[in-house]
Design a protein around this motif. Sequence first.
Motif, PDB file in Angstrom:
ATOM      1  N   SER A 142      -2.799   4.134 -17.455  1.00  0.00           N
ATOM      2  CA  SER A 142      -2.737   3.986 -16.014  1.00  0.00           C
ATOM      3  C   SER A 142      -4.059   4.537 -15.174  1.00  0.00           C
ATOM      4  O   SER A 142      -4.329   5.410 -15.601  1.00  0.00           O
ATOM      5  CB  SER A 142      -1.399   4.802 -15.643  1.00  0.00           C
ATOM      6  OG  SER A 142      -0.318   4.292 -15.841  1.00  0.00           O
ATOM      7  N   VAL A 143      -4.383   3.850 -14.254  1.00  0.00           N
ATOM      8  CA  VAL A 143      -5.150   4.291 -13.192  1.00  0.00           C
ATOM      9  C   VAL A 143      -4.992   4.220 -11.973  1.00  0.00           C
ATOM     10  O   VAL A 143      -4.004   3.340 -11.525  1.00  0.00           O
ATOM     11  CB  VAL A 143      -6.698   3.462 -13.597  1.00  0.00           C
ATOM     12  CG1 VAL A 143      -6.999   3.555 -14.842  1.00  0.00           C
ATOM     13  CG2 VAL A 143      -6.290   1.855 -13.209  1.00  0.00           C
ATOM     14  N   LEU A 144      -5.619   5.011 -11.068  1.00  0.00           N
ATOM     15  CA  LEU A 144      -5.657   4.668  -9.611  1.00  0.00           C
ATOM     16  C   LEU A 144      -6.730   4.222  -9.127  1.00  0.00           C
ATOM     17  O   LEU A 144      -7.755   4.346  -9.614  1.00  0.00           O
ATOM     18  CB  LEU A 144      -5.541   6.193  -9.158  1.00  0.00           C
ATOM     19  CG  LEU A 144      -4.413   7.177  -9.276  1.00  0.00           C
ATOM     20  CD1 LEU A 144      -4.523   8.658  -8.990  1.00  0.00           C
ATOM     21  CD2 LEU A 144      -3.103   6.708  -9.089  1.00  0.00           C
ATOM     22  N   PHE A 145      -6.803   3.431  -7.923  1.00  0.00           N
ATOM     23  CA  PHE A 145      -7.824   2.703  -7.436  1.00  0.00           C
ATOM     24  C   PHE A 145      -8.006   3.182  -5.804  1.00  0.00           C
ATOM     25  O   PHE A 145      -6.867   3.082  -5.153  1.00  0.00           O
ATOM     26  CB  PHE A 145      -7.797   1.234  -7.614  1.00  0.00           C
ATOM     27  CG  PHE A 145      -7.784   0.535  -8.846  1.00  0.00           C
ATOM     28  CD1 PHE A 145      -8.906   0.382  -9.361  1.00  0.00           C
ATOM     29  CD2 PHE A 145      -6.652   0.036  -9.267  1.00  0.00           C
ATOM     30  CE1 PHE A 145      -8.920  -0.186 -10.801  1.00  0.00           C
ATOM     31  CE2 PHE A 145      -6.749  -0.671 -10.403  1.00  0.00           C
ATOM     32  CZ  PHE A 145      -7.892  -0.761 -11.219  1.00  0.00           C
ATOM     33  N   GLY A 146      -9.191   3.871  -5.766  1.00  0.00           N
ATOM     34  CA  GLY A 146      -9.118   4.371  -4.265  1.00  0.00           C
ATOM     35  C   GLY A 146     -10.382   3.388  -3.776  1.00  0.00           C
ATOM     36  O   GLY A 146     -11.425   3.019  -4.164  1.00  0.00           O
ATOM     37  N   VAL A 147      -9.895   3.081  -2.351  1.00  0.00           N
ATOM     38  CA  VAL A 147     -10.792   2.270  -1.565  1.00  0.00           C
ATOM     39  C   VAL A 147     -10.899   2.508  -0.246  1.00  0.00           C
ATOM     40  O   VAL A 147      -9.964   3.096   0.358  1.00  0.00           O
ATOM     41  CB  VAL A 147     -10.165   0.773  -1.555  1.00  0.00           C
ATOM     42  CG1 VAL A 147     -11.113  -0.177  -0.745  1.00  0.00           C
ATOM     43  CG2 VAL A 147      -9.588   0.346  -2.736  1.00  0.00           C
ATOM     44  N   GLY A 148     -12.157   2.637   0.353  1.00  0.00           N
ATOM     45  CA  GLY A 148     -12.461   3.174   1.833  1.00  0.00           C
ATOM     46  C   GLY A 148     -12.399   1.899   2.627  1.00  0.00           C
ATOM     47  O   GLY A 148     -12.777   0.886   2.152  1.00  0.00           O
ATOM     48  N   THR A 149     -12.084   2.084   3.687  1.00  0.00           N
ATOM     49  CA  THR A 149     -12.125   1.047   4.844  1.00  0.00           C
ATOM     50  C   THR A 149     -13.219   0.969   5.679  1.00  0.00           C
ATOM     51  O   THR A 149     -13.477   2.321   5.752  1.00  0.00           O
ATOM     52  CB  THR A 149     -10.576   0.963   5.458  1.00  0.00           C
ATOM     53  OG1 THR A 149     -10.582   1.969   6.475  1.00  0.00           O
ATOM     54  CG2 THR A 149      -9.443   1.090   4.523  1.00  0.00           C
ATOM     55  N   GLU A 150     -13.524  -0.039   6.269  1.00  0.00           N
ATOM     56  CA  GLU A 150     -14.594   0.149   7.193  1.00  0.00           C
ATOM     57  C   GLU A 150     -14.256   0.874   8.363  1.00  0.00           C
ATOM     58  O   GLU A 150     -15.065   1.499   9.130  1.00  0.00           O
ATOM     59  CB  GLU A 150     -14.923  -1.149   7.767  1.00  0.00           C
ATOM     60  CG  GLU A 150     -15.432  -2.366   6.676  1.00  0.00           C
ATOM     61  CD  GLU A 150     -15.790  -3.622   7.424  1.00  0.00           C
ATOM     62  OE1 GLU A 150     -15.594  -3.780   8.519  1.00  0.00           O
ATOM     63  OE2 GLU A 150     -16.442  -4.394   6.627  1.00  0.00           O
ATOM     64  N   GLU A 151     -12.889   1.225   8.950  1.00  0.00           N
ATOM     65  CA  GLU A 151     -12.619   1.774   9.961  1.00  0.00           C
ATOM     66  C   GLU A 151     -12.831   3.353   9.598  1.00  0.00           C
ATOM     67  O   GLU A 151     -12.423   4.168  10.433  1.00  0.00           O
ATOM     68  CB  GLU A 151     -11.073   1.616  10.235  1.00  0.00           C
ATOM     69  CG  GLU A 151     -10.765   0.295  10.850  1.00  0.00           C
ATOM     70  CD  GLU A 151     -10.986  -0.971   9.668  1.00  0.00           C
ATOM     71  OE1 GLU A 151     -11.226  -2.203   9.838  1.00  0.00           O
ATOM     72  OE2 GLU A 151     -10.850  -0.397   8.464  1.00  0.00           O
TER      73      GLU A 151
END
Length: 226
Positions: A142-151
Motif C-alpha cells: 500500500s502507498v499514499l500519494f501526496g499532491v500539491g495544488t496550484e492554490e
Amino acid sequence: MLVLGFPVGPLQANCYVLARGEDDACVIVDPGQDAVEPLAEQLTKHRLTPAAVLLTHGHFDHVLSAAPICAEHDVAAHVHPTDRFMLADPGAALGPAGRQLFGDGMSAEEPAEVREIADGDVLELAGLRFDVTHSPGHTGGSVLFGVGTEEGGRLLLSGDTLFAGAIGRTDLPGGDHGEMLESLSTKVLPLDDETVVLPGHGPTTTIGRERAGNPFLQELPASDAH
C-alpha cells in the motif's frame, strides 16, 4: 486543479482523475472493477488525455480495469512491487471467503507496462507532482500519494489506509495490523491538518478531522503536524 472522483464496482471503490484543468493531460488513480465506462465518460466530458495510471494497492476493486485502460491510452501503471503480483491474479489477496464471494470468473492481466514505485519517489506526471509514501498495513505494498495544488493546498490519495472515520482492514492476506498502526502513526498523523484526504472508499475528509474524531487514531502516539 481538476479533481474528479467516482465510485466503481460492487465494492464502490473510488476512482480518481487529477489534472491541471480541462483540455489537458490527466492521471488516473485506482481504476477498479467496472471503471472503464464511467472513466471514459469523464475523460470525454472534460476533454482529458490520460498520462499514467497510479495504484494505491493491488486489491481487485482498485486495479481490475487498469490493464484495459492502460492499453487503450498507451500509458503505464505504477504500483509498489510488493503488490504487483495481484495485477495478474486478482484473487490472490482475497482469502478463502473472498475468493468464494468474488473470485469465480474474475480474471485480469498485468498491464503491458508496469513501473514499480518506492517510498520517497517523486512522480512528475501530467504537470503534477505525486509524492509516494509506502504505507504497509492494509496490504504489504500500500502507498499514499501526496499532491500539491496550484492554490497551495495539499491532497492525500490514501487508498485503503485511511477512510473518513475508519481505517482499512488488515485481516486479508498481506495485511498486518501492527504495520497499519505504524503507518498511521508515522506517515499519516504527521501531515498538516488542512490536508484533504481522498480515500479509497467513502467520502472525502481532512487529516485534522480524522485526528480529532477517527476512533482508530485516538490511541496512537501523538505526532506533531507539519
